[in-house]
Design a protein around this motif. Structure first.
Motif, PDB file in Angstrom:
ATOM      1  N   MET A   1     -23.245 -10.793  17.728  1.00  0.00           N
ATOM      2  CA  MET A   1     -22.814  -9.602  17.011  1.00  0.00           C
ATOM      3  C   MET A   1     -23.468  -8.375  17.649  1.00  0.00           C
ATOM      4  O   MET A   1     -24.651  -8.357  17.932  1.00  0.00           O
ATOM      5  CB  MET A   1     -23.199  -9.694  15.536  1.00  0.00           C
ATOM      6  CG  MET A   1     -22.707  -8.522  14.700  1.00  0.00           C
ATOM      7  SD  MET A   1     -20.927  -8.529  14.424  1.00  0.00           S
ATOM      8  CE  MET A   1     -20.764  -9.958  13.335  1.00  0.00           C
ATOM      9  N   ASN A   2     -22.649  -7.344  17.889  1.00  0.00           N
ATOM     10  CA  ASN A   2     -23.141  -6.106  18.460  1.00  0.00           C
ATOM     11  C   ASN A   2     -23.000  -4.985  17.441  1.00  0.00           C
ATOM     12  O   ASN A   2     -22.160  -5.030  16.537  1.00  0.00           O
ATOM     13  CB  ASN A   2     -22.357  -5.745  19.726  1.00  0.00           C
ATOM     14  CG  ASN A   2     -22.518  -6.782  20.816  1.00  0.00           C
ATOM     15  OD1 ASN A   2     -23.487  -6.769  21.550  1.00  0.00           O
ATOM     16  ND2 ASN A   2     -21.564  -7.708  20.914  1.00  0.00           N
ATOM     17  N   HIS A   3     -23.804  -3.932  17.605  1.00  0.00           N
ATOM     18  CA  HIS A   3     -23.769  -2.792  16.693  1.00  0.00           C
ATOM     19  C   HIS A   3     -23.578  -1.517  17.517  1.00  0.00           C
ATOM     20  O   HIS A   3     -24.219  -1.320  18.539  1.00  0.00           O
ATOM     21  CB  HIS A   3     -25.070  -2.677  15.894  1.00  0.00           C
ATOM     22  CG  HIS A   3     -25.436  -3.936  15.168  1.00  0.00           C
ATOM     23  ND1 HIS A   3     -24.959  -4.232  13.908  1.00  0.00           N
ATOM     24  CD2 HIS A   3     -26.223  -4.981  15.528  1.00  0.00           C
ATOM     25  CE1 HIS A   3     -25.438  -5.396  13.521  1.00  0.00           C
ATOM     26  NE2 HIS A   3     -26.217  -5.872  14.481  1.00  0.00           N
ATOM     27  N   THR A   4     -22.664  -0.631  17.047  1.00  0.00           N
ATOM     28  CA  THR A   4     -22.521   0.665  17.696  1.00  0.00           C
ATOM     29  C   THR A   4     -23.311   1.738  16.964  1.00  0.00           C
ATOM     30  O   THR A   4     -23.737   2.712  17.538  1.00  0.00           O
ATOM     31  CB  THR A   4     -21.042   1.094  17.750  1.00  0.00           C
ATOM     32  OG1 THR A   4     -20.535   1.153  16.409  1.00  0.00           O
ATOM     33  CG2 THR A   4     -20.220   0.101  18.542  1.00  0.00           C
ATOM     34  N   ASP A   9     -19.995  -3.089  13.260  1.00  0.00           N
ATOM     35  CA  ASP A   9     -20.358  -4.302  13.992  1.00  0.00           C
ATOM     36  C   ASP A   9     -19.156  -4.740  14.810  1.00  0.00           C
ATOM     37  O   ASP A   9     -18.007  -4.558  14.393  1.00  0.00           O
ATOM     38  CB  ASP A   9     -20.734  -5.439  13.038  1.00  0.00           C
ATOM     39  CG  ASP A   9     -21.851  -5.052  12.082  1.00  0.00           C
ATOM     40  OD1 ASP A   9     -22.872  -4.528  12.547  1.00  0.00           O
ATOM     41  OD2 ASP A   9     -21.672  -5.274  10.868  1.00  0.00           O
ATOM     42  N   PHE A  10     -19.414  -5.322  15.984  1.00  0.00           N
ATOM     43  CA  PHE A  10     -18.296  -5.878  16.750  1.00  0.00           C
ATOM     44  C   PHE A  10     -18.753  -7.107  17.511  1.00  0.00           C
ATOM     45  O   PHE A  10     -19.928  -7.282  17.828  1.00  0.00           O
ATOM     46  CB  PHE A  10     -17.687  -4.842  17.700  1.00  0.00           C
ATOM     47  CG  PHE A  10     -18.506  -4.543  18.931  1.00  0.00           C
ATOM     48  CD1 PHE A  10     -18.308  -5.254  20.111  1.00  0.00           C
ATOM     49  CD2 PHE A  10     -19.465  -3.542  18.921  1.00  0.00           C
ATOM     50  CE1 PHE A  10     -19.056  -4.980  21.246  1.00  0.00           C
ATOM     51  CE2 PHE A  10     -20.213  -3.254  20.045  1.00  0.00           C
ATOM     52  CZ  PHE A  10     -20.012  -3.978  21.221  1.00  0.00           C
ATOM     53  N   THR A  11     -17.790  -7.956  17.762  1.00  0.00           N
ATOM     54  CA  THR A  11     -18.014  -9.150  18.565  1.00  0.00           C
ATOM     55  C   THR A  11     -16.821  -9.341  19.479  1.00  0.00           C
ATOM     56  O   THR A  11     -15.755  -8.757  19.252  1.00  0.00           O
ATOM     57  CB  THR A  11     -18.228 -10.390  17.669  1.00  0.00           C
ATOM     58  OG1 THR A  11     -18.640 -11.489  18.462  1.00  0.00           O
ATOM     59  CG2 THR A  11     -16.956 -10.748  16.924  1.00  0.00           C
ATOM     60  N   SER A  12     -16.979 -10.163  20.520  1.00  0.00           N
ATOM     61  CA  SER A  12     -15.900 -10.396  21.483  1.00  0.00           C
ATOM     62  C   SER A  12     -15.524 -11.867  21.499  1.00  0.00           C
ATOM     63  O   SER A  12     -16.375 -12.744  21.295  1.00  0.00           O
ATOM     64  CB  SER A  12     -16.322  -9.954  22.894  1.00  0.00           C
ATOM     65  OG  SER A  12     -16.575  -8.564  22.932  1.00  0.00           O
ATOM     66  N   ARG A  13     -14.251 -12.137  21.731  1.00  0.00           N
ATOM     67  CA  ARG A  13     -13.748 -13.503  21.841  1.00  0.00           C
ATOM     68  C   ARG A  13     -13.067 -13.679  23.196  1.00  0.00           C
ATOM     69  O   ARG A  13     -12.197 -12.881  23.564  1.00  0.00           O
ATOM     70  CB  ARG A  13     -12.727 -13.794  20.729  1.00  0.00           C
ATOM     71  CG  ARG A  13     -13.274 -13.706  19.318  1.00  0.00           C
ATOM     72  CD  ARG A  13     -14.088 -14.921  18.937  1.00  0.00           C
ATOM     73  NE  ARG A  13     -14.614 -14.802  17.579  1.00  0.00           N
ATOM     74  CZ  ARG A  13     -14.019 -15.295  16.508  1.00  0.00           C
ATOM     75  NH1 ARG A  13     -12.876 -15.965  16.631  1.00  0.00           N
ATOM     76  NH2 ARG A  13     -14.561 -15.148  15.319  1.00  0.00           N
ATOM     77  N   PHE A  14     -13.465 -14.718  23.914  1.00  0.00           N
ATOM     78  CA  PHE A  14     -12.795 -15.039  25.166  1.00  0.00           C
ATOM     79  C   PHE A  14     -11.492 -15.772  24.880  1.00  0.00           C
ATOM     80  O   PHE A  14     -11.325 -16.415  23.842  1.00  0.00           O
ATOM     81  CB  PHE A  14     -13.698 -15.909  26.049  1.00  0.00           C
ATOM     82  CG  PHE A  14     -14.911 -15.191  26.550  1.00  0.00           C
ATOM     83  CD1 PHE A  14     -14.805 -14.243  27.552  1.00  0.00           C
ATOM     84  CD2 PHE A  14     -16.162 -15.440  26.004  1.00  0.00           C
ATOM     85  CE1 PHE A  14     -15.913 -13.565  28.004  1.00  0.00           C
ATOM     86  CE2 PHE A  14     -17.280 -14.773  26.446  1.00  0.00           C
ATOM     87  CZ  PHE A  14     -17.161 -13.825  27.456  1.00  0.00           C
ATOM     88  N   ARG A  43     -19.009  -1.005   5.581  1.00  0.00           N
ATOM     89  CA  ARG A  43     -19.082  -1.328   7.006  1.00  0.00           C
ATOM     90  C   ARG A  43     -17.689  -1.453   7.618  1.00  0.00           C
ATOM     91  O   ARG A  43     -16.687  -1.685   6.928  1.00  0.00           O
ATOM     92  CB  ARG A  43     -19.845  -2.623   7.242  1.00  0.00           C
ATOM     93  CG  ARG A  43     -21.237  -2.651   6.647  1.00  0.00           C
ATOM     94  CD  ARG A  43     -22.092  -3.737   7.239  1.00  0.00           C
ATOM     95  NE  ARG A  43     -22.392  -3.510   8.652  1.00  0.00           N
ATOM     96  CZ  ARG A  43     -23.311  -2.647   9.094  1.00  0.00           C
ATOM     97  NH1 ARG A  43     -24.008  -1.925   8.244  1.00  0.00           N
ATOM     98  NH2 ARG A  43     -23.539  -2.499  10.378  1.00  0.00           N
ATOM     99  N   ILE A  44     -17.657  -1.309   8.945  1.00  0.00           N
ATOM    100  CA  ILE A  44     -16.488  -1.633   9.761  1.00  0.00           C
ATOM    101  C   ILE A  44     -16.873  -2.816  10.634  1.00  0.00           C
ATOM    102  O   ILE A  44     -17.905  -2.794  11.301  1.00  0.00           O
ATOM    103  CB  ILE A  44     -16.059  -0.450  10.652  1.00  0.00           C
ATOM    104  CG1 ILE A  44     -15.589   0.738   9.790  1.00  0.00           C
ATOM    105  CG2 ILE A  44     -14.944  -0.869  11.618  1.00  0.00           C
ATOM    106  CD1 ILE A  44     -15.258   1.978  10.603  1.00  0.00           C
ATOM    107  N   GLY A  45     -16.063  -3.863  10.615  1.00  0.00           N
ATOM    108  CA  GLY A  45     -16.288  -5.023  11.467  1.00  0.00           C
ATOM    109  C   GLY A  45     -15.094  -5.236  12.372  1.00  0.00           C
ATOM    110  O   GLY A  45     -13.947  -5.239  11.910  1.00  0.00           O
TER     111      GLY A  45
END
Length: 285
Positions: A1-4, A9-14, A43-45
């Protein structure tokens, strides 16, 4: 999980190929294709996918508006510098401010925001009944006008029957004769009481990916979402307000323990809703 920042919060999917997916167990399938916890108060996810670079997310504003800010994977100063977005409200009444305009979204209304729209924020009309904005964004090559589409203005199709447990109403927010987009196609399906099946007989469309958000489910109810190649199917057990990613090679179909609603969204090579490759029932395994 990443935070701006302190609210995003954001995450990436391959991207996963069908051979790899066929060898996955339950935990691996859920980790790669299921999106949980979309709506967190205040929050924004966001989930950035490598399926046609679609971003799937949720915004649940509390007392203060939630500004939409760029995340690292977009590689731009502003989130919509090279993207378009659709926000569908499945919660209480909400307000979206974008490009100097203010839009009021009642439950199940949708707002399209074209490429280059800046200063976007999400708010709840009544913090005691917060809005829940389901967010879908894809790369864009042209700027189209932003537009609010109310659920009553969507193109409605009534399909299925009680005999086959799939009596349902389809609401097409984006279609050929309506709001113009670069590649996003979005709609909502509401199943009638006593009906549980969606998208069966099923299909695939390798020209575009798809994402489903299941909602309007009772707390104890579940949807069994079917995915995989037609002759190598898998399933995910899903709860209310969870989303699932569907690669172009995969079927996308489900059956619930009660009726429900779901939002379907596509991005890819074309915006023709009817451009599908049907799968005969005898092909399924």
């Amino acid at each position: 999980m990443n935070h701006t920042d302190n609210h995003t919060d954001f995450t990436s999917r391959f991207a996963i190929d069908p051979v790899t997916a066929a060898a996955m167990g339950t935990d691996e399938l859920r980790h790669n294709f299921l999106i949980e916890g979309l709506f967190q108060l205040g929050r924004i996810g966001l989930t950035y996918t490598n399926y046609d670079r679609m971003i799937v997310g949720g915004a649940m504003p509390a007392g203060a508006p939630l500004p939409l800010q760029a995340i690292k994977p977009t590689g731009t100063k502003n989130f919509l510098d090279r993207r378009e977005m659709i926000a569908v409200n499945i919660g209480g009444a909400g307000i979206v401010k974008a490009g100097g305009q203010s839009y009021e979204l009642q439950p199940r209304d949708m707002l399209y925001l074209g490429m280059g729209t800046n200063e976007v924020s999400f708010a709840s009309a009544n913090p005691a009944e917060p809005a829940k904005f389901y967010l879908l964004s894809a790369p864009a090559h042209q700027s189209h006008p932003s537009q609010l589409i109310r659920i009553g203005d969507a193109k409605r199709l009534d399909l299925g029957s009680q005999a086959t447990c799939n009596e349902r109403s389809i609401f097409q927010f984006i279609h050929a004769g309506g709001v113009k987009t670069c590649q996003l196609v979005v709609g909502m399906t509401q199943l009638a009481s006593g009906s549980v099946w969606n998208t069966m007989p099923c299909h695939v469309h390798d020209r575009r990916m798809e994402a489903y958000l299941y909602f309007d489910l009772p707390e104890a109810a579940r949807v069994f979402h079917f995915m995989g190649e037609p002759d190598e199917t898998r399933h995910l057990v899903m709860r209310n307000e969870e989303a699932v990613l569907s690669p172009g090679w995969s079927i996308h179909s489900g059956a619930g323990t009660s009726n429900y609603a779901f939002i379907w969204a596509m991005a890819g090579d074309n915006v023709d809703y009817t451009d599908v490759d049907p799968v005969a029932m005898e092909e399924l395994r």
